[in-house]
Design a protein around this motif. Structure first.
Motif, PDB file in Angstrom:
ATOM      1  N   LEU A  18       0.830  -1.209   0.000  1.00  0.00           N
ATOM      2  CA  LEU A  18       0.000   0.000   0.000  1.00  0.00           C
ATOM      3  C   LEU A  18       0.864   1.259   0.000  1.00  0.00           C
ATOM      4  O   LEU A  18       0.581   2.222  -0.723  1.00  0.00           O
ATOM      5  N   ALA A  19       1.922   1.226   0.815  1.00  0.00           N
ATOM      6  CA  ALA A  19       2.802   2.400   0.909  1.00  0.00           C
ATOM      7  C   ALA A  19       3.425   2.741  -0.443  1.00  0.00           C
ATOM      8  O   ALA A  19       3.645   3.916  -0.752  1.00  0.00           O
ATOM      9  N   GLN A  20       3.673   1.721  -1.258  1.00  0.00           N
ATOM     10  CA  GLN A  20       4.256   1.958  -2.582  1.00  0.00           C
ATOM     11  C   GLN A  20       3.292   2.699  -3.508  1.00  0.00           C
ATOM     12  O   GLN A  20       3.715   3.345  -4.462  1.00  0.00           O
ATOM     13  N   GLN A  21       1.994   2.587  -3.216  1.00  0.00           N
ATOM     14  CA  GLN A  21       0.977   3.201  -4.070  1.00  0.00           C
ATOM     15  C   GLN A  21       0.507   4.563  -3.544  1.00  0.00           C
ATOM     16  O   GLN A  21      -0.240   5.263  -4.223  1.00  0.00           O
ATOM     17  N   LEU A  22       0.940   4.928  -2.359  1.00  0.00           N
ATOM     18  CA  LEU A  22       0.448   6.144  -1.703  1.00  0.00           C
ATOM     19  C   LEU A  22       1.573   7.164  -1.538  1.00  0.00           C
ATOM     20  O   LEU A  22       2.753   6.794  -1.584  1.00  0.00           O
ATOM     21  N   PRO A  23       1.245   8.431  -1.329  1.00  0.00           N
ATOM     22  CA  PRO A  23       2.286   9.446  -1.116  1.00  0.00           C
ATOM     23  C   PRO A  23       3.197   9.073   0.052  1.00  0.00           C
ATOM     24  O   PRO A  23       2.729   8.581   1.090  1.00  0.00           O
ATOM     25  N   SER A  24       4.485   9.302  -0.102  1.00  0.00           N
ATOM     26  CA  SER A  24       5.464   8.882   0.903  1.00  0.00           C
ATOM     27  C   SER A  24       5.268   9.596   2.239  1.00  0.00           C
ATOM     28  O   SER A  24       5.626   9.067   3.298  1.00  0.00           O
ATOM     29  N   GLU A  25       4.679  10.791   2.220  1.00  0.00           N
ATOM     30  CA  GLU A  25       4.493  11.540   3.461  1.00  0.00           C
ATOM     31  C   GLU A  25       3.258  11.084   4.243  1.00  0.00           C
ATOM     32  O   GLU A  25       3.042  11.513   5.382  1.00  0.00           O
ATOM     33  N   LEU A  26       2.444  10.187   3.657  1.00  0.00           N
ATOM     34  CA  LEU A  26       1.239   9.708   4.336  1.00  0.00           C
ATOM     35  C   LEU A  26       1.618   8.640   5.363  1.00  0.00           C
ATOM     36  O   LEU A  26       2.186   7.599   5.004  1.00  0.00           O
ATOM     37  N   LYS A  27       1.296   8.885   6.626  1.00  0.00           N
ATOM     38  CA  LYS A  27       1.662   7.948   7.706  1.00  0.00           C
ATOM     39  C   LYS A  27       0.561   6.902   7.868  1.00  0.00           C
ATOM     40  O   LYS A  27      -0.604   7.249   8.063  1.00  0.00           O
ATOM     41  N   LEU A  28       0.934   5.622   7.796  1.00  0.00           N
ATOM     42  CA  LEU A  28      -0.023   4.523   7.939  1.00  0.00           C
ATOM     43  C   LEU A  28       0.041   3.982   9.362  1.00  0.00           C
ATOM     44  O   LEU A  28       1.123   3.634   9.851  1.00  0.00           O
ATOM     45  N   ILE A  29      -1.119   3.913  10.036  1.00  0.00           N
ATOM     46  CA  ILE A  29      -1.141   3.397  11.408  1.00  0.00           C
ATOM     47  C   ILE A  29      -2.232   2.339  11.547  1.00  0.00           C
ATOM     48  O   ILE A  29      -3.192   2.293  10.765  1.00  0.00           O
ATOM     49  N   ASP A  30      -2.069   1.480  12.550  1.00  0.00           N
ATOM     50  CA  ASP A  30      -3.073   0.455  12.845  1.00  0.00           C
ATOM     51  C   ASP A  30      -3.125   0.237  14.345  1.00  0.00           C
ATOM     52  O   ASP A  30      -2.444   0.918  15.110  1.00  0.00           O
ATOM     53  N   SER A  31      -3.927  -0.727  14.782  1.00  0.00           N
ATOM     54  CA  SER A  31      -4.185  -0.929  16.213  1.00  0.00           C
ATOM     55  C   SER A  31      -3.299  -1.988  16.853  1.00  0.00           C
ATOM     56  O   SER A  31      -3.394  -2.212  18.061  1.00  0.00           O
ATOM     57  N   GLY A  32      -2.448  -2.658  16.069  1.00  0.00           N
ATOM     58  CA  GLY A  32      -1.729  -3.824  16.576  1.00  0.00           C
ATOM     59  C   GLY A  32      -0.900  -3.566  17.822  1.00  0.00           C
ATOM     60  O   GLY A  32      -0.978  -4.323  18.804  1.00  0.00           O
ATOM     61  N   GLU A  33      -0.118  -2.500  17.815  1.00  0.00           N
ATOM     62  CA  GLU A  33       0.760  -2.222  18.962  1.00  0.00           C
ATOM     63  C   GLU A  33      -0.057  -1.896  20.211  1.00  0.00           C
ATOM     64  O   GLU A  33       0.282  -2.335  21.315  1.00  0.00           O
ATOM     65  N   ALA A  34      -1.145  -1.145  20.037  1.00  0.00           N
ATOM     66  CA  ALA A  34      -1.993  -0.805  21.181  1.00  0.00           C
ATOM     67  C   ALA A  34      -2.652  -2.048  21.776  1.00  0.00           C
ATOM     68  O   ALA A  34      -2.792  -2.164  22.998  1.00  0.00           O
TER      69      ALA A  34
END
Length: 281
Positions: free
Chosen positions: A209-225
């Motif tokens: 997904l990161a390869q298809q999106l702007p590099s400055e867009l931060k991707l986050i999820d709930s796993g660590e929490a």
């Protein structure tokens, strides 16, 4: 002269953690738990016989999850349960908590941390169509991100692509590109700076997904929490071991024996899971 010997203090046995999902998306959560709590044996349970959950009715899902979790807890002596599925969490947690006498951790879209991270006030929400539409998600946005512009996009296709990736199949990168374009086209102000991956399958495609999106867009999820919450609950229940065993037994269990489940063996080994069980439900 007599000598008194103090008895050795018994060490806590590492608690077994049961991580449950409809498919293999919850492995993204399991990985975070393993990194934070490496001494604990983990059972990863996939209800692949009923996959995907996002297309099922609410009453049907509540009944199904209740049945499968009941069967799993009869067979495996888990001491904490993680519902690593947004759809199942939003629907079944109150019922499970009322019925079961063990700590239960659910998954919610990481809207609160996204609202805290954004500098532009524009955040994206990439989820299944069911999670995007659910009132629970809208309430999270109202509660934690009332000042933000939240751009939501629902995709069931990403769930299937993540499953394909873990089976070692070629994934449809054109489909990923189409989803990325749809998301960015919805960003009218072109200022989105945080994207919430609000399905546990989606972090498995983070790099793609990161390869298809702007590099400055931060991707986050709930796993660590989720992993932090599991650690907190085990600590409060005195279930953390005094010393680490570097080789806990991790196991995966599927509710249907299929070629697709069998094909996941190499990917599961990458998560330290060497044993595969089938519990036909």
């Amino acid at each position: 002269m007599s000598q008194s010997h103090s008895s050795p203090v018994p060490q806590a046995k590492p608690a077994t953690i049961l991580v449950f999902d409809s498919g293999v998306g919850g492995l993204s959560v399991a990985r975070e738990i393993q990194q934070r709590l490496p001494a604990h044996p983990l059972i990863y349970a996939s209800d692949n016989a009923f996959f995907p959950y996002g297309t099922k009715g609410e009453d049907e899902l509540i009944t199904r999850v209740d049945k499968v979790i009941g069967e799993l807890l009869l067979r495996y002596q888990a001491e904490i349960l993680v519902i690593a599925c947004n759809t199942a969490s939003t629907l079944t947690l109150p019922h499970l908590r009322a019925k079961l006498d063990l700590p239960i951790v659910g998954v919610v879209p990481a809207i609160k941390p996204a609202a805290q991270l954004t500098k532009s006030g524009v955040i994206g929400l990439l989820a299944t169509p069911a999670t995007v539409a659910r009132p629970y998600t809208h309430e999270l946005i109202r509660e934690y991100a009332p000042q933000c512009d939240v751009i939501s996009l629902g995709s069931s296709e990403l769930v299937e692509i993540a499953e394909q990736k873990l089976r070692g199949e070629n994934i449809d990168r054109a489909a990923l590109a189409t989803i990325a374009v749809k998301l960015m086209q919805a960003d009218k102000t072109k200022t989105m700076d945080v994207l919430v991956l609000a399905c546990t399958h989606f972090p498995l495609l983070r790099e793609e997904l990161a390869q298809q999106l702007p590099s400055e867009l931060k991707l986050i999820d709930s796993g660590e929490a989720i992993a932090r919450r599991v650690e907190f609950l085990l600590t409060s229940h005195n279930k953390l071991p005094a010393s680490d065993d570097p080789r806990p037994l991790h196991r995966a269990v599927f509710t249907k024996h299929t070629p697709q489940a069998q094909a996941l063996g190499p990917a599961l080994a990458g998560f330290g899971i060497q044993h595969l069980d089938y519990l036909e439900i």
